[in-house]
Motif scaffolding. Sequence first.
Motif, PDB file in Angstrom:
ATOM      1  N   ILE A  56       0.848  -1.208   0.000  1.00  0.00           N
ATOM      2  CA  ILE A  56       0.000   0.000   0.000  1.00  0.00           C
ATOM      3  C   ILE A  56       0.874   1.245   0.000  1.00  0.00           C
ATOM      4  N   LEU A  57       1.951   1.211   0.788  1.00  0.00           N
ATOM      5  CA  LEU A  57       2.863   2.350   0.847  1.00  0.00           C
ATOM      6  C   LEU A  57       3.507   2.591  -0.518  1.00  0.00           C
ATOM      7  N   GLY A  58       3.839   1.514  -1.196  1.00  0.00           N
ATOM      8  CA  GLY A  58       4.429   1.657  -2.535  1.00  0.00           C
ATOM      9  C   GLY A  58       3.441   2.255  -3.515  1.00  0.00           C
ATOM     10  N   TYR A  59       2.151   1.867  -3.353  1.00  0.00           N
ATOM     11  CA  TYR A  59       1.123   2.431  -4.221  1.00  0.00           C
ATOM     12  C   TYR A  59       1.008   3.931  -3.973  1.00  0.00           C
ATOM     13  N   PHE A  60       1.019   4.357  -2.690  1.00  0.00           N
ATOM     14  CA  PHE A  60       0.938   5.778  -2.368  1.00  0.00           C
ATOM     15  C   PHE A  60       2.139   6.537  -2.943  1.00  0.00           C
ATOM     16  N   ALA A  61       3.318   5.944  -2.805  1.00  0.00           N
ATOM     17  CA  ALA A  61       4.530   6.610  -3.305  1.00  0.00           C
ATOM     18  C   ALA A  61       4.473   6.774  -4.815  1.00  0.00           C
ATOM     19  N   SER A  62       3.976   5.773  -5.505  1.00  0.00           N
ATOM     20  CA  SER A  62       3.882   5.849  -6.970  1.00  0.00           C
ATOM     21  C   SER A  62       2.834   6.874  -7.398  1.00  0.00           C
ATOM     22  N   SER A  63       1.726   6.926  -6.616  1.00  0.00           N
ATOM     23  CA  SER A  63       0.652   7.855  -6.986  1.00  0.00           C
ATOM     24  C   SER A  63       1.001   9.295  -6.645  1.00  0.00           C
ATOM     25  N   ALA A  64       1.951   9.515  -5.722  1.00  0.00           N
ATOM     26  CA  ALA A  64       2.269  10.875  -5.276  1.00  0.00           C
ATOM     27  C   ALA A  64       3.378  11.527  -6.095  1.00  0.00           C
ATOM     28  N   LYS A  65       3.977  10.849  -7.068  1.00  0.00           N
ATOM     29  CA  LYS A  65       5.113  11.425  -7.807  1.00  0.00           C
ATOM     30  C   LYS A  65       4.698  12.683  -8.576  1.00  0.00           C
ATOM     31  N   ILE A  66       3.732  12.554  -9.434  1.00  0.00           N
ATOM     32  CA  ILE A  66       3.329  13.676 -10.292  1.00  0.00           C
ATOM     33  C   ILE A  66       2.732  14.814  -9.474  1.00  0.00           C
ATOM     34  N   PRO A  67       1.799  14.517  -8.507  1.00  0.00           N
ATOM     35  CA  PRO A  67       1.262  15.635  -7.715  1.00  0.00           C
ATOM     36  C   PRO A  67       2.348  16.379  -6.944  1.00  0.00           C
ATOM     37  N   LEU A  68       3.354  15.661  -6.439  1.00  0.00           N
ATOM     38  CA  LEU A  68       4.433  16.339  -5.736  1.00  0.00           C
ATOM     39  C   LEU A  68       5.274  17.174  -6.692  1.00  0.00           C
ATOM     40  N   LEU A  69       5.461  16.632  -7.915  1.00  0.00           N
ATOM     41  CA  LEU A  69       6.287  17.322  -8.892  1.00  0.00           C
ATOM     42  C   LEU A  69       5.642  18.643  -9.322  1.00  0.00           C
ATOM     43  N   VAL A  70       4.313  18.661  -9.425  1.00  0.00           N
ATOM     44  CA  VAL A  70       3.603  19.866  -9.887  1.00  0.00           C
ATOM     45  C   VAL A  70       2.946  20.606  -8.729  1.00  0.00           C
ATOM     46  N   ASP A  71       3.195  20.084  -7.499  1.00  0.00           N
ATOM     47  CA  ASP A  71       2.647  20.704  -6.290  1.00  0.00           C
ATOM     48  C   ASP A  71       1.122  20.755  -6.335  1.00  0.00           C
ATOM     49  N   ASP A  72       0.534  19.606  -6.694  1.00  0.00           N
ATOM     50  CA  ASP A  72      -0.929  19.494  -6.773  1.00  0.00           C
ATOM     51  C   ASP A  72      -1.426  18.940  -5.438  1.00  0.00           C
ATOM     52  N   THR A  73      -1.764  19.816  -4.515  1.00  0.00           N
ATOM     53  CA  THR A  73      -2.189  19.416  -3.168  1.00  0.00           C
ATOM     54  C   THR A  73      -3.506  18.664  -3.193  1.00  0.00           C
ATOM     55  N   LEU A  74      -4.385  19.055  -4.096  1.00  0.00           N
ATOM     56  CA  LEU A  74      -5.683  18.389  -4.145  1.00  0.00           C
ATOM     57  C   LEU A  74      -5.553  16.914  -4.464  1.00  0.00           C
ATOM     58  N   ARG A  75      -4.733  16.627  -5.467  1.00  0.00           N
ATOM     59  CA  ARG A  75      -4.541  15.213  -5.835  1.00  0.00           C
ATOM     60  C   ARG A  75      -3.816  14.463  -4.723  1.00  0.00           C
ATOM     61  N   LEU A  76      -2.886  15.131  -4.027  1.00  0.00           N
ATOM     62  CA  LEU A  76      -2.176  14.453  -2.919  1.00  0.00           C
ATOM     63  C   LEU A  76      -3.151  14.105  -1.802  1.00  0.00           C
ATOM     64  N   ASN A  77      -4.091  14.998  -1.505  1.00  0.00           N
ATOM     65  CA  ASN A  77      -5.100  14.689  -0.481  1.00  0.00           C
ATOM     66  C   ASN A  77      -5.990  13.528  -0.916  1.00  0.00           C
ATOM     67  N   GLY A  78      -6.263  13.458  -2.211  1.00  0.00           N
ATOM     68  CA  GLY A  78      -7.059  12.330  -2.705  1.00  0.00           C
ATOM     69  C   GLY A  78      -6.340  11.002  -2.512  1.00  0.00           C
ATOM     70  N   VAL A  79      -4.999  11.040  -2.677  1.00  0.00           N
ATOM     71  CA  VAL A  79      -4.219   9.804  -2.483  1.00  0.00           C
ATOM     72  C   VAL A  79      -4.296   9.333  -1.031  1.00  0.00           C
ATOM     73  N   VAL A  80      -4.052  10.239  -0.071  1.00  0.00           N
ATOM     74  CA  VAL A  80      -3.998   9.805   1.340  1.00  0.00           C
ATOM     75  C   VAL A  80      -5.387   9.514   1.890  1.00  0.00           C
ATOM     76  N   GLN A  81      -6.432  10.158   1.313  1.00  0.00           N
ATOM     77  CA  GLN A  81      -7.781   9.907   1.810  1.00  0.00           C
ATOM     78  C   GLN A  81      -8.222   8.472   1.500  1.00  0.00           C
ATOM     79  N   ASP A  82      -7.656   7.895   0.458  1.00  0.00           N
ATOM     80  CA  ASP A  82      -7.987   6.496   0.131  1.00  0.00           C
ATOM     81  C   ASP A  82      -7.583   5.540   1.248  1.00  0.00           C
ATOM     82  N   ALA A  83      -6.573   5.916   2.096  1.00  0.00           N
ATOM     83  CA  ALA A  83      -6.101   5.042   3.173  1.00  0.00           C
ATOM     84  C   ALA A  83      -6.962   5.132   4.419  1.00  0.00           C
TER      85      ALA A  83
END
Length: 472
Positions: A56-83
């Motif tokens: 699960i942690l690996g899935y979060f890390a893979s999903s957070a690459k692009i949002p972190l790169l473009v500083d997309d906070t909304l998408r990052l919150n969507g990733v962690v809310q799934d947990a």
Amino acid sequence: MQNGQLKKHRRLPLFFRVSIAVFLLFCLSGSITLSVITAQQQRILFAENLKSAELILGYFASSAKIPLLVDDTLRLNGVVQDAGGMDGIVYAFILDRDRNIQAYSDGVASGTKFIPPAKGTRISENKDVVIVQYADSTGLRILDLSRPVLYHGKSLGSVHLGLSLQAVQGSVTQARDSLLRALFVPGICILVVLICLVVLFTLRRRKRLSGLIHAAREYGKGNLSHEIKNIENNELGDLAQALNRMAEKLSVSQVHTRMQLEQLLKRSSLDRILESPLSGSSAHAVRRQVVILFAGVKGFGSYATTEKPEEVVLSLNKYISVVTNVISEHGGYVDKIIGDAVVGIFGVSLYRENHTDRAIQAAMDIQESLSLGSKEESQLLSNVCIGISSGIVLSGNIGSHSKVEYSSIGESIKEAYCLIGLGQPGDIILGEGVFSQMKDLVEVEPLPVQKSIATGEAIKSYRFLQLTKKEK
């Protein structure tokens, strides 16, 4: 309860005791086996839970690459809310390269600086995942799993996942309980089968053992003719054969002993002795008119000091053997052997008559045999003097519980002892009582009247010369 009788204690049957032992052994071995299995299972399940969390942690890390790169906070919150809705996960959040929180499943404001737990314990670390165990402010134990977020080898930040240690252990315990419930019924069935087999085995062995116990009791009663017939090809069979051989040897020994007694005492005296009880409320004894034959070696002390000990013992044994054999052959029995003296008694048995005649004839045969032996073997054999007296003796089992022997006591035995002190080597000395009974049948030489050493009374004695023919 009579003396010497063992007190019997109540005891459980053999099959019950063995069943209890099997039950306890089964429980012990089962407990050890289950402990090992469940411990191994717990380790495996714990590792599997951590592996799932790492995925699960690996899935979060893979999903957070692009949002972190473009500083997309909304998408990052969507990733962690799934947990947030997953069992056992306490939190999930994403940090940027400056360790600022960019997204948090519990609604922590973005931009907050992440402060690692003060008392955290790092329990695992590799190039991908770091696991730290700590307790939060409420006392909840948490496993914090973290993993860097990389993009083309460059770190963009990291993701964190918090697992409740109680939840992980609860799932492990639940799996362990399920395993125990699954093994309970088969274990009970195996235990019942084992106990049934043990009961059948012990009952069969008990039947075999009862035969051996019965045989041992029969041998203890003296029934040496009892024989164990059903002999198995195992250890119990070896024991049965050993008991049979023991009974056979004891029976042969008993017969041999009786033959030796018969040879020594003759049948009449033997039956009288064996019929006398060795124990009871009152001692068994009788008075009888008997004839005493007392044989002793004149000058034995000086002889023993001048000859070799081996030769003295050899000659003494030869002399005693001759005297005892002749006494037995003439119907007497050997009452006692005291050093170089042999005491024979004629008349203990009620089945033989002419005690005096037989005693004198025995004395003559003894001197004849010893005189022949002295020419070839030893001087000791020619130094024997025999005293013969008559009188009343008391015969019975004399002794204590540690040693009892059939013997006779009386003044006539002392008189016979005194008579050999009046004679010379090779003489046969008769007391007054014996001479009065045999005066028409013997030729004698009167000896000077002597005082008895034992009683102080005057003793009339006669040196025996030969037998005379009885007038028709």
